[in-house]
Design a protein around this motif. Structure first.
Motif, PDB file in Angstrom:
ATOM      1  N   VAL A  32      28.582  25.567  40.053  1.00 52.27           N
ATOM      2  CA  VAL A  32      29.701  25.888  39.163  1.00 52.27           C
ATOM      3  C   VAL A  32      29.388  25.322  37.778  1.00 52.27           C
ATOM      4  N   PRO A  33      29.306  26.150  36.747  1.00 55.23           N
ATOM      5  CA  PRO A  33      28.959  25.671  35.411  1.00 55.23           C
ATOM      6  C   PRO A  33      29.972  24.657  34.882  1.00 55.23           C
ATOM      7  N   ALA A  34      29.481  23.710  34.093  1.00 55.06           N
ATOM      8  CA  ALA A  34      30.340  22.673  33.548  1.00 55.06           C
ATOM      9  C   ALA A  34      31.469  23.251  32.697  1.00 55.06           C
ATOM     10  N   ARG A  35      31.232  24.366  32.026  1.00 56.09           N
ATOM     11  CA  ARG A  35      32.270  24.947  31.164  1.00 56.09           C
ATOM     12  C   ARG A  35      33.438  25.466  32.001  1.00 56.09           C
ATOM     13  N   GLU A  36      33.166  25.987  33.198  1.00 55.35           N
ATOM     14  CA  GLU A  36      34.246  26.455  34.062  1.00 55.35           C
ATOM     15  C   GLU A  36      35.076  25.269  34.578  1.00 55.35           C
ATOM     16  N   GLY A  42      43.066  23.083  41.925  1.00 52.12           N
ATOM     17  CA  GLY A  42      42.664  24.072  40.935  1.00 52.12           C
ATOM     18  C   GLY A  42      41.241  24.587  41.110  1.00 52.12           C
ATOM     19  N   LEU A  43      40.370  23.804  41.732  1.00 48.66           N
ATOM     20  CA  LEU A  43      38.948  24.161  41.794  1.00 48.66           C
ATOM     21  C   LEU A  43      38.386  24.299  43.204  1.00 48.66           C
ATOM     22  N   LEU A  44      39.172  23.987  44.203  1.00 44.26           N
ATOM     23  CA  LEU A  44      38.725  24.117  45.586  1.00 44.26           C
ATOM     24  C   LEU A  44      39.610  25.114  46.337  1.00 44.26           C
ATOM     25  N   PRO A  45      39.050  25.820  47.310  1.00 42.62           N
ATOM     26  CA  PRO A  45      37.660  25.795  47.777  1.00 42.62           C
ATOM     27  C   PRO A  45      36.698  26.290  46.698  1.00 42.62           C
ATOM     28  N   GLY A  46      35.501  25.721  46.731  1.00 51.15           N
ATOM     29  CA  GLY A  46      34.484  26.103  45.779  1.00 51.15           C
ATOM     30  C   GLY A  46      33.262  25.233  45.905  1.00 51.15           C
ATOM     31  N   ALA A  47      32.243  25.562  45.127  1.00 55.08           N
ATOM     32  CA  ALA A  47      30.942  24.894  45.238  1.00 55.08           C
ATOM     33  C   ALA A  47      30.900  23.635  44.380  1.00 55.08           C
ATOM     34  N   ILE A  48      31.862  22.745  44.613  1.00 51.69           N
ATOM     35  CA  ILE A  48      31.974  21.490  43.875  1.00 51.69           C
ATOM     36  C   ILE A  48      32.168  20.354  44.864  1.00 51.69           C
ATOM     37  N   THR A  49      31.479  19.248  44.627  1.00 52.40           N
ATOM     38  CA  THR A  49      31.754  17.991  45.332  1.00 52.40           C
ATOM     39  C   THR A  49      32.480  17.082  44.353  1.00 52.40           C
ATOM     40  N   PHE A  50      33.682  16.675  44.723  1.00 47.72           N
ATOM     41  CA  PHE A  50      34.444  15.754  43.888  1.00 47.72           C
ATOM     42  C   PHE A  50      34.277  14.339  44.421  1.00 47.72           C
ATOM     43  N   VAL A  51      33.959  13.413  43.533  1.00 52.89           N
ATOM     44  CA  VAL A  51      33.940  11.990  43.879  1.00 52.89           C
ATOM     45  C   VAL A  51      35.271  11.422  43.417  1.00 52.89           C
ATOM     46  N   VAL A  52      36.076  10.955  44.386  1.00 54.04           N
ATOM     47  CA  VAL A  52      37.446  10.541  44.086  1.00 54.04           C
ATOM     48  C   VAL A  52      37.678   9.113  44.567  1.00 54.04           C
ATOM     49  N   PRO A  53      38.709   8.451  44.032  1.00 57.48           N
ATOM     50  CA  PRO A  53      39.029   7.106  44.522  1.00 57.48           C
ATOM     51  C   PRO A  53      39.371   7.116  46.003  1.00 57.48           C
ATOM     52  N   ASN A  54      39.004   6.037  46.677  1.00 59.29           N
ATOM     53  CA  ASN A  54      39.219   5.915  48.124  1.00 59.29           C
ATOM     54  C   ASN A  54      39.732   4.511  48.448  1.00 59.29           C
ATOM     55  N   PRO A  55      40.923   4.154  47.910  1.00 53.71           N
ATOM     56  CA  PRO A  55      41.417   2.789  48.114  1.00 53.71           C
ATOM     57  C   PRO A  55      41.666   2.447  49.572  1.00 53.71           C
ATOM     58  N   PRO A  65      22.730  23.949  44.777  1.00 54.52           N
ATOM     59  CA  PRO A  65      23.662  22.995  45.386  1.00 54.52           C
ATOM     60  C   PRO A  65      24.956  22.875  44.584  1.00 54.52           C
ATOM     61  N   SER A  66      25.937  22.243  45.179  1.00 52.82           N
ATOM     62  CA  SER A  66      27.242  22.097  44.534  1.00 52.82           C
ATOM     63  C   SER A  66      27.147  21.256  43.267  1.00 52.82           C
ATOM     64  N   SER A  67      28.033  21.540  42.328  1.00 51.18           N
ATOM     65  CA  SER A  67      28.220  20.642  41.195  1.00 51.18           C
ATOM     66  C   SER A  67      28.919  19.390  41.688  1.00 51.18           C
ATOM     67  N   VAL A  68      28.615  18.244  41.078  1.00 48.61           N
ATOM     68  CA  VAL A  68      29.219  16.976  41.488  1.00 48.61           C
ATOM     69  C   VAL A  68      30.000  16.412  40.312  1.00 48.61           C
ATOM     70  N   ILE A  69      31.300  16.181  40.536  1.00 49.42           N
ATOM     71  CA  ILE A  69      32.206  15.758  39.476  1.00 49.42           C
ATOM     72  C   ILE A  69      32.880  14.449  39.879  1.00 49.42           C
ATOM     73  N   ASP A  70      32.786  13.457  39.016  1.00 54.07           N
ATOM     74  CA  ASP A  70      33.383  12.148  39.254  1.00 54.07           C
ATOM     75  C   ASP A  70      34.790  12.120  38.648  1.00 54.07           C
ATOM     76  N   LEU A  71      35.799  11.975  39.518  1.00 56.57           N
ATOM     77  CA  LEU A  71      37.190  11.896  39.079  1.00 56.57           C
ATOM     78  C   LEU A  71      37.736  10.477  39.204  1.00 56.57           C
ATOM     79  N   GLY A  72      36.857   9.483  39.154  1.00 60.53           N
ATOM     80  CA  GLY A  72      37.271   8.102  39.360  1.00 60.53           C
ATOM     81  C   GLY A  72      38.345   7.636  38.388  1.00 60.53           C
ATOM     82  N   ARG A  73      38.336   8.139  37.143  1.00 56.59           N
ATOM     83  CA  ARG A  73      39.302   7.715  36.132  1.00 56.59           C
ATOM     84  C   ARG A  73      40.270   8.829  35.752  1.00 56.59           C
ATOM     85  N   TYR A  74      40.176   9.936  36.447  1.00 54.59           N
ATOM     86  CA  TYR A  74      40.948  11.114  36.072  1.00 54.59           C
ATOM     87  C   TYR A  74      42.452  10.893  36.190  1.00 54.59           C
TER      88      TYR A  74
END
Length: 202
Positions: A193-197, A81-94, A170-179
Motif C-alpha cells: 500500500v503506497p505511503a500516499r494512500e 479505515g485501512l483494514l482489511p488490507g495489505a498493511i501491518t499496524f504496530v500499535v500499543p499493547n499495554p 509484502p505488507s506496508s508496516v505503519i507504526d501507530l505508537g503515538r497516533y
C-alpha cells in the motif's frame, strides 16, 4: 481453496502446528500465537532470530479489535479505515497480549487483517488468529507462489494451502505508537500500500 481446507488450517493452528498459507501479499507461515512450541518451530523453520517480533493476523477486523480492548478510539478508527488490507499496524499493547509475537518489546504488537478476495476468499471465514511471518528463509525473497517457497520450508511444515500466484509485495508496516495522543505515525516499510494512500486516510 475450499471451506474444508480452511477448517483443516484452523485445526492445524489450534494444536500448535505450522501451516504454509497464502495471504493477500505473499505466502506466509502461521501458528497458534500462544503456543511456545509452535512459535519456536516457525522461527526455526525460517531460520529467524528468536528476539525478532512477528505479527498477529486476524481474518476479521472486529475480532482483532475485540482481542485488543486497550486500543484507543483514534487508533481503532485508523484500523477501521485501512483494514482489511495489505498493511501491518504496530500499535500499543499495554495489556501485553500475545507476548510471543512481541519480543523483545511486549508493549507493542503488529496486527494484520488481510483483504482476501477471489480464490482466497474462503480463508476470510477463519476465526482463529495466527502468529504469521513470510514463508521465506530469513533475509531471502518473499514467495509469491507456493513453488517459490524454499524446499526446506515446505518439507518441515504441517500443511500447505495453495492460493495460486499472489501479488508478491509484502505488507506496508505503519507504526501507530503515538497516533492516539498526537496523530503522528511512521512508515516503517512502504510495501503493497503506497505511503500516499495511507497518508490520505490517516
Amino acid at each position: 481453496m475450499t471451506p474444508e481446507d480452511v477448517a483443516t488450517f484452523e485445526r492445524c493452528i489450534a494444536v500448535g502446528g505450522v501451516a504454509l498459507f497464502p495471504a493477500d501479499t505473499v505466502y506466509g507461515l502461521a501458528t497458534e500465537p500462544t503456543s511456545r512450541e509452535g512459535v519456536e518451530r516457525l522461527y526455526r523453520i525460517k531460520r529467524r532470530l528468536p528476539d525478532r517480533p512477528a505479527a498477529v493476523m486476524f481474518f476479521d477486523l472486529e475480532l482483532a479489535l475485540e482481542a485488543l480492548p486497550e486500543l484507543g478510539e483514534r487508533t481503532r478508527g485508523a484500523l477501521r479505515g485501512l483494514l482489511p488490507g495489505a498493511i501491518t499496524f504496530v500499535v500499543p499493547n499495554p495489556g501485553r497480549r500475545y507476548p510471543l509475537a512481541c519480543r523483545p518489546t511486549l508493549e507493542r504488537i503488529g496486527v494484520r487483517v488481510p483483504a482476501l478476495r477471489g480464490p482466497l476468499e474462503p480463508l476470510a471465514a477463519a476465526r482463529w488468529p495466527v502468529l504469521q511471518s513470510s514463508a521465506n528463509l530469513s533475509g531471502s525473497a518473499d514467495p509469491r507462489r507456493l513453488a517459490d517457497v524454499d524446499p526446506s520450508i515446505r518439507a518441515r511444515v504441517d500443511m500447505q494451502l495453495d492460493g495460486g500466484e499472489l501479488p508478491g509485495t509484502p505488507s506496508s508496516v505503519i507504526d501507530l505508537g503515538r497516533y492516539e495522543e498526537t496523530g503522528e505515525y511512521r512508515v516503517l516499510r512502504e510495501g503493497a500500500v503506497p505511503a500516499r494512500e495511507i497518508a490520505a486516510q490517516l
